[in-house]
Each structure stands twice: as structure tokens, then as C-alpha cells.
Enzyme design. Structure first.
Site, PDB file in Angstrom:
ATOM      1  CB  SER A  68      41.105 -39.665 -26.200  1.00 52.13           C
ATOM      2  OG  SER A  68      41.381 -40.526 -25.530  1.00 52.13           O
ATOM      3  CB  CYS A  69      36.950 -43.212 -26.031  1.00 50.76           C
ATOM      4  SG  CYS A  69      37.581 -44.584 -26.874  1.00 50.76           S
ATOM      5  N   GLY A  70      37.786 -44.673 -23.673  1.00 48.20           N
ATOM      6  CA  GLY A  70      38.258 -45.463 -22.930  1.00 48.20           C
ATOM      7  C   GLY A  70      39.386 -46.432 -23.166  1.00 48.20           C
TER       8      GLY A  70
END
Length: 276
Positions: A233-235
Site C-alpha cells: 500500500s502507499c498514498g
């Protein structure tokens, strides 16, 4: 197959009929990937626009489009699913990983990322093209969606509830809630139980991707066991693909949370925590 290709190897293969080079430069900020593509690109490259090749009906940024829409976009770029495709970006290793992931999820069978990207290519004095690129000859991309590589909100909730491994590629300050999110309307912090591995920790000093024991150590230092299932995951799903790329280099599959913090952090029914 190693998902990375060295600049020497790409230079030796330029001009092969089945080799397609793709510039997938995208930046979170003031830099314009398309303008940079016109200013300098690897010879023969076409431009993959992450903002355009996305689900236009989703309120979330550059979500995966349908297989049909993706196939149309890739066909317009002159790409086929059985081409040997090399993706790069102008940052070194940033958005190219997202294009690599999208292509592989949609059935491309031979996709690699240029190790070190355009900065390394240019630092070595290799040729570039400038000015408007010629229109590619359209072709047919036979898209075959691979859903096992994608996680949605329910998948992530289930993984966290079962003490699964969810790893976040954002910088530590954003993960800990010490810095605001760059997109308006999002809370600060992270999912309870998620681990933090800023994507830069997978890179060598020259911008290339770590390999072997050094790469595995980067994951284990964040509390991630590459032998077990991992959700990245990330932004907004871009740098999460760098973590997925690293796992692929270790020979491990992963699932990428396409909505990432843009979805999780913007909802009222998802918990968020700050600090360690």
C-alpha cells in the site's frame, strides 16, 4: 525472470522489433512527466500517462481501468501483450513500477523496469530523443486481468483482522501522522497493524533497486517476512508498486491495495492511528 533490466542490456537490444520502450514518468508535485518526455526520452519510447490510463469513473486517483479500457490504451501506444516491454521513468525508480504492475496485472508476459531509469541512462551518456514523439502504429493488446494481484478495501480489512502483512511505502512522517497528506480531505496516520517500509529503503545510492540479501533485509527490517503473503500500500497505489516490484525480484508474489491511503484515509468507517 528478474523484473529489472540493466541499462547495458537495454542499450544492446534497442531496435529489436519485439522490444517496446515505455516512459511512465509521473510526479506528485510540479514536474510534468509528459513535458519531460518530449524534452528527452530513450529512443523509440512511447508515453504511458498514469492519470489517463485509469478508471475515469472512480473518485480515487489513477485506479486500475477495466481490461477493455486498458487494452484500448495500450493498443493505441502500439503495445501487445506478447511484446518485450521495458518501462522507465524520469525519477529513476518511482512511477515506472506502477506501469510495470498494471501491465503485468493485465496480462503482459514480458515486462521489465529499467534499473536506475532515465537518470542512470543519461548519466552514462546514452542517446536520447527530443521533441514531439511520432505517433505509434496502433495494434491490439490482448488484456487478461489477473485479479489475484489486486487487493480491495475488504481484502485489506480481512488481512489486518487476521494479523496479515500489510506494508505501506509512504515516508515515515506521513505513516506516523507527523506530516499532512498531500491530497486534501485525507486523515494522517496509518492502518492499525500495518508496517512501514518507505520505498526509498529498497534503493541503492545510485537509484537502482537492491537485490538478493540486501533487498530481503530491507523487508525484514520493517517486520515483513517475504515468505508469507504481503499486501502493499502507499498514498495512491504508485509507490506501493515499488514494494511489489521488490518482492517480485525476490521471487515472491504480492497483492497491491489499489485504493491505498487515498481510499482508506478518506473514509469515516476505517480506523487510522498515529505514532508507532
Amino acid at each position: 525472470m528478474d523484473p529489472m533490466i540493466a541499462t547495458d542490456d537495454l542499450a544492446a537490444r534497442l531496435g529489436e522489433p519485439s522490444l517496446k520502450v515505455v516512459d511512465a514518468s509521473w510526479h506528485l508535485g510540479d514536474r510534468d512527466g509528459r513535458a519531460e518526455f518530449q524534452a528527452a526520452r530513450i529512443p523509440g519510447a512511447v508515453f504511458f500517462d498514469l492519470d489517463v490510463v485509469s478508471d475515469a469513473d472512480s473518485p480515487l486517483p489513477h485506479m486500475l481501468p477495466s481490461a477493455q479500457a486498458f487494452a484500448a490504451s495500450m493498443g493505441a501506444l502500439g503495445l501487445k501483450a506478447d511484446d518485450a516491454i521495458v518501462v522507465y521513468d524520469g525519477a529513476g525508480l518511482f512511477s515506472a513500477a506502477r506501469a510495470w504492475w498494471m501491465l503485468t496485472v493485465m496480462g503482459a508476459r514480458d515486462v521489465r523496469v529499467l534499473d536506475g531509469g532515465l537518470p542512470k541512462w543519461r548519466a552514462e551518456g546514452r542517446a536520447v530523443e527530443t521533441g514531439p514523439a511520432p505517433a505509434p502504429a496502433p495494434t491490439t493488446f490482448d488484456a487478461r486481468f489477473y485479479p489475484a494481484a489486486v487487493s480491495d478495501l475488504d481484502d485489506v480489512r480481512q488481512a489486518l483482522a487476521q494479523a496479515g502483512q500489510v506494508v505501506d511505502a509512504r515516508g515515515a512522517a506521513r505513516f506516523l501522522g507527523q506530516a499532512p497528506e498531500p491530497r486534501p480531505g485525507l486523515r494522517s496516520g496509518h492502518m492499525p497493524g500495518a508496517r512501514n517500509l518507505p520505498y526509498g529503503q529498497l534503493l541503492n545510492a545510485d537509484g537502482t533497486l537492491k537485490a538478493g540479501a540486501a533487498l530481503e533485509a530491507a523487508f525484514r527490517s520493517a517486520g515483513i517476512d517475504p515468505e508469507r503473503p504481503v499486501v502493499t500500500s502507499c498514498g495512491s497505489g504508485v509507490t506501493a508498486a515499488i514494494l511489489s516490484l521488490g518482492l517480485a525480484r525476490l521471487g515472491r508474489a504480492s497483492r497491491l491495495y489499489d485504493g491505498s491511503w487515498a481510499e482508506w484515509g478518506g473514509r469515516a468507517d476505517t480506523p487510522a492511528v498515529t505514532g508507532d
